[in-house]
Design a protein around this motif. Structure first.
Motif: not given
Length: 278
Positions: A113-136
């Motif tokens: 069930p893993l989904c490699p997406v950065q955003e998804v619209t679910i039943e009218g909600w906009y969900v955005v997934l951000l990358d806040s990492t800094i390498p090292g």
């Protein structure tokens, strides 16, 4: 990270989302993090969460402690078992944390069930997934590209209530030693959010404890780890014996957000409260 189109999922109201974070899995299933076998603690969390199946899962970073492909395979295994025990298998949306290896994640966390997406619209909600990492680095920041992606995503969904997800804490915590390794450019992050009245919630991990605040009409929510918990109200690193936990969010079509944190009751592992770091 490359930008993926936002798939559309339709569910009945309210939409229930399970938030898990900081699973810290290892290549070896029996490996321990400061006294806790993280594979077993995540399994205990999912065993309790399945009693009230969600429509989607958010996994907000530090999913592996050692960044190995084997650790991410264990995550896929556990979440696949969880999904198969739900009446309708929920998709799992994920983002990286400072202990993760993003390239390994992108190569490994691709099977349902893993989904490699950065955003998804679910039943009218906009969900955005951000990358806040800094390498090292342990602390985080949102790159200019991520801030622009957030801006563009919110602007393109003005009628949708929005849920913004990241790993690093954008606000100060009760564990004050964590503040130095939180989101370094939180002001720039909130400047983007403040330009969009549709933002209803922000969720993150990293701090291994619960936060529930409100800012400009948006709930600011951190969730406990599925393994070790950091001791609150301290200037220095410390663990407490609170049980592994998770959060449920109920998202309503009118933009209301309800939420509750749960702690597992069937896990007997004990964290090493004498630990001074990890």
């Amino acid at each position: 990270m490359t930008i993926s189109a936002a798939p559309l999922i339709t569910q009945s109201a309210p939409l229930q989302i399970l938030h898990i974070t900081d699973t810290h899995l290892f290549a070896q299933r029996d490996a321990r993090l400061l006294g806790i076998t993280t594979y077993d603690s995540l399994r205990a969390v999912l065993a309790e969460a399945v009693a009230d199946p969600p429509q989607a899962v958010l996994a907000t970073g530090d999913l592996a402690q050692d960044g190995t492909a084997a650790a991410y395979e264990h995550l896929t295994e556990l979440l696949s078992d969880f999904a198969q025990n739900c009446p309708s298998p929920p998709p799992v949306y994920w983002l990286p944390g400072n202990h993760d290896e993003p390239e390994v994640m992108r190569a490994t966390l691709t099977r349902a069930p893993l989904c490699p997406v950065q955003e998804v619209t679910i039943e009218g909600w906009y969900v955005v997934l951000l990358d806040s990492t800094i390498p090292g680095q342990v602390g985080g920041a949102l790159s200019e590209a991520e801030l622009q992606r957030l801006e563009a995503g919110l602007a393109s969904h003005p009628q949708c209530p929005a849920l913004v997800c990241l790993h690093h804490n954008p606000v100060a915590t009760d564990a004050r030693w964590m503040d130095a390794i939180g989101l370094a450019n939180a002001d720039a992050f909130f400047a983007v959010l403040d330009r969009h009245a549709n933002v209803r919630g922000v969720v993150w991990g990293h701090i291994h404890q619960e936060v529930d605040q409100e800012r400009n009409g948006a709930r600011l929510l951190a969730s406990p780890s599925t393994c070790i918990q950091f001791r609150p109200k301290t200037d220095t690193f410390g663990l407490d014996q609170r049980a592994p936990g998770y959060r449920r969010l109920w998202l309503y079509p009118d933009g209301r957000l309800e939420t509750q944190v749960f702690r597992v009751t069937n896990f007997t592992g004990c964290a090493d409260v004498n630990a001074t770091g990890y």
